[in-house]
Design a protein around this motif. Structure first.
Motif, PDB file in Angstrom:
ATOM      1  N   UNK A 226       0.839  -1.200   0.000  1.00  0.00           N
ATOM      2  CA  UNK A 226       0.000   0.000   0.000  1.00  0.00           C
ATOM      3  C   UNK A 226       0.874   1.250   0.000  1.00  0.00           C
ATOM      4  N   UNK A 227       0.642   2.105  -0.980  1.00  0.00           N
ATOM      5  CA  UNK A 227       1.259   3.429  -0.981  1.00  0.00           C
ATOM      6  C   UNK A 227       0.273   4.392  -0.321  1.00  0.00           C
ATOM      7  N   UNK A 228       0.772   5.132   0.658  1.00  0.00           N
ATOM      8  CA  UNK A 228      -0.059   6.084   1.388  1.00  0.00           C
ATOM      9  C   UNK A 228       0.416   7.473   0.992  1.00  0.00           C
ATOM     10  N   UNK A 229      -0.482   8.303   0.425  1.00  0.00           N
ATOM     11  CA  UNK A 229      -0.026   9.581  -0.124  1.00  0.00           C
ATOM     12  C   UNK A 229      -1.068  10.679   0.021  1.00  0.00           C
ATOM     13  N   UNK A 230      -0.614  11.932  -0.122  1.00  0.00           N
ATOM     14  CA  UNK A 230      -1.500  13.105   0.034  1.00  0.00           C
ATOM     15  C   UNK A 230      -1.315  13.698   1.421  1.00  0.00           C
ATOM     16  N   UNK A 231      -1.775  14.936   1.591  1.00  0.00           N
ATOM     17  CA  UNK A 231      -1.525  15.683   2.824  1.00  0.00           C
ATOM     18  C   UNK A 231      -1.878  14.950   4.105  1.00  0.00           C
ATOM     19  N   UNK A 232      -3.002  14.224   4.115  1.00  0.00           N
ATOM     20  CA  UNK A 232      -3.425  13.532   5.345  1.00  0.00           C
ATOM     21  C   UNK A 232      -2.459  12.386   5.697  1.00  0.00           C
TER      22      UNK A 232
ATOM     23  N   UNK B 124      -1.694   2.142  10.204  1.00  0.00           N
ATOM     24  CA  UNK B 124      -1.591   1.346   8.981  1.00  0.00           C
ATOM     25  C   UNK B 124      -0.376   0.421   9.060  1.00  0.00           C
ATOM     26  N   UNK B 125       0.711   0.962   9.600  1.00  0.00           N
ATOM     27  CA  UNK B 125       1.930   0.144   9.706  1.00  0.00           C
ATOM     28  C   UNK B 125       1.726  -1.023  10.661  1.00  0.00           C
TER      29      UNK B 125
ATOM     30  N   UNK C  23      -2.489  -3.057   9.469  1.00  0.00           N
ATOM     31  CA  UNK C  23      -3.020  -3.399   8.144  1.00  0.00           C
ATOM     32  C   UNK C  23      -2.648  -4.824   7.738  1.00  0.00           C
ATOM     33  N   UNK C  24      -1.479  -5.264   8.187  1.00  0.00           N
ATOM     34  CA  UNK C  24      -1.030  -6.591   7.776  1.00  0.00           C
ATOM     35  C   UNK C  24      -0.458  -6.569   6.373  1.00  0.00           C
ATOM     36  N   UNK C  25       0.002  -5.423   5.915  1.00  0.00           N
ATOM     37  CA  UNK C  25       0.646  -5.316   4.605  1.00  0.00           C
ATOM     38  C   UNK C  25       1.931  -4.525   4.728  1.00  0.00           C
ATOM     39  N   UNK C  26       2.458  -4.110   3.602  1.00  0.00           N
ATOM     40  CA  UNK C  26       3.690  -3.311   3.595  1.00  0.00           C
ATOM     41  C   UNK C  26       3.308  -1.887   3.186  1.00  0.00           C
ATOM     42  N   UNK C  27       3.658  -0.914   4.038  1.00  0.00           N
ATOM     43  CA  UNK C  27       3.273   0.477   3.774  1.00  0.00           C
ATOM     44  C   UNK C  27       4.442   1.243   3.158  1.00  0.00           C
ATOM     45  N   UNK C  28       4.155   1.992   2.116  1.00  0.00           N
ATOM     46  CA  UNK C  28       5.150   2.874   1.503  1.00  0.00           C
ATOM     47  C   UNK C  28       4.644   4.297   1.657  1.00  0.00           C
ATOM     48  N   UNK C  29       5.369   5.105   2.401  1.00  0.00           N
ATOM     49  CA  UNK C  29       4.921   6.478   2.633  1.00  0.00           C
ATOM     50  C   UNK C  29       6.122   7.418   2.609  1.00  0.00           C
TER      51      UNK C  29
END
Ligand code: KG4
Ligand code: ZN
Length: 352
Positions: free
Chosen positions: A276-282, A292-293, A296-302
């Motif tokens: 999951x890519x997490x993006x945008x001001x929020x 999320x980290x 979520x049980x996935x890999x977060x890219x932020x």
């Protein structure tokens, strides 16, 4: 390839230099917060005028900081939309004209694609680890809340989006209700840090039925009702005590984060990926990043927080991806206040 990126879609003037071999060389930003604070929100005409005032001095400062000159540039990317049209036109006109005068290609960048790609920017001595394709992106900003399946850069399928307010907009409106001023999102997040998450429970909208769409308008109304109830039961002046304000802020933040988390989980399953890519001001929000980290049980890219909110670096990087593939904008300056991300074409396909 050395690319200048120019961002002027809202209330930040951002310029950056991205080198396709060395990564991000410089990133400079002027925030207009002080100008708009008195009005409680962005005044479009004032935003445009300040972009005009700041864009040249910022470019000069960026070139000086990075020890580069205009002659070193190989291309220019500018935000062409979506955004406040007058504000977008300042950066677009400036970027397109500068490129013409230098005899180099220019490209109109999609602001939300740039947000989406921000976690992939190579930072100095810190190359990024791009997620394998396909992946899911959660785009959460002041104007957008979208879940997107990314098959390739530019090949986007919308999995879900807000049917009313964007998450950032809801943060800003609730901040206003709590009389926090502008810009509301970060101020509300700060207040929430002192809040007790167990005192109030607000609804998690649209999580009790299948699907990946969002709705934040009802949550906003629930906060308004809660504030009115606490006011009528509280002190004679009707003012909320500071702990109550913090507890409400925390309950709101928890509700938004939970809702986003539940929908992200569904999106990963739907797209059959862990990434999951997490993006945008929020996505600068600390609790959202942490939850999320951990849950979520996935890999977060932020991206680092300063590259989550509007900036020139993401425009330079997104522009570089397309300019390197041979795309360029015509001399006519095209800007769009609205521009669905799904209308973009995959990098490399646009010239076919
Ligand atoms: O991406 P962005 O800088 O501009 C747009 O493209 O809209 O996003 C701005 C939004 C605003 O609504 C702002 O309140 C929100 O992002 N925001 C935050 C935080 N930092 C910025 N919301 C919650 N927590 C934060 N830390
Ligand atoms: Zn933005």
């Amino acid at each position: 390839m050395l690319i200048l990126g120019i961002e002027t879609s809202c209330d930040e003037t951002g310029l950056a230099l991205y080198d396709s071999d060395q990564g991000l060389l410089g990133n400079i930003l002027n925030s207009q917060v002080d100008i708009h604070a008195a009005y409680g929100g962005v005044v479009p005409e004032l935003a445009s005028r300040d972009h005009i005032r700041k864009i040249v001095p910022l470019l000069n400062a960026l070139l000086e900081q990075t020890d580069r000159s205009l002659a070193d540039l190989d291309g220019i990317g500018f935000t062409a939309g979506p955004g406040l049209l007058g504000a977008v036109m300042v950066g677009a006109t400036f970027g397109r004209s500068l490129a013409l005068s230098l005899g180099i290609p220019a490209l109109g960048v999609h602001h939300m694609e740039a947000h989406l790609l921000a976690p992939l920017i190579d930072l100095p001595n810190q190359p990024s680890t791009p997620p394998p394709l396909p992946f899911v992106a959660l785009l959460v900003s002041g104007g957008h809340t979208q879940l997107v399946r990314v098959a390739a850069i530019g090949d986007y399928t919308l999995l879900g989006e807000s049917v009313d307010d964007a998450a950032g907009e809801a943060f800003d409106k609730v901040a206003k209700m709590l009389e926090l001023g502008y810009p509301g999102g970060p101020l509300l997040a700060k207040l929430a840090e002192d809040g007790d998450p167990t005192r109030y429970r607000l609804p998690r909208p649209m999580t009790d039925r299948p699907g990946m769409d969002f709705s934040f308008s009802g949550l906003k109304t629930a906060v308004r009702t809660l504030i009115a109830k606490e006011r009528s039961e509280g002190s004679a002046s009707g003012a909320l005590d500071s702990q109550t304000r913090a507890d409400i802020a925390r309950a709101f933040e928890e509700a938004v984060v939970d809702t986003l988390l539940i929908k992200c989980r569904r999106a990963l399953t739907a797209a059959d990926t862990q990434h999951l890519v997490l993006a945008g001001g929020v996505s600068a929000n600390r609790r959202l990043r942490a939850r999320l980290a951990s849950d979520l049980g996935g890999v977060i890219h932020v991206a680092p927080p300063e590259l989550c909110t509007d900036n020139g670096a993401m425009i330079a990087y997104a522009g570089a991806q397309r300019l390197q593939a041979g795309e360029s904008a015509p001399l006519a300056i095209e800007t769009r206040a609205r521009w669905p991300i799904t209308e973009l074409r995959a990098v490399g396909d646009a010239n076919e």
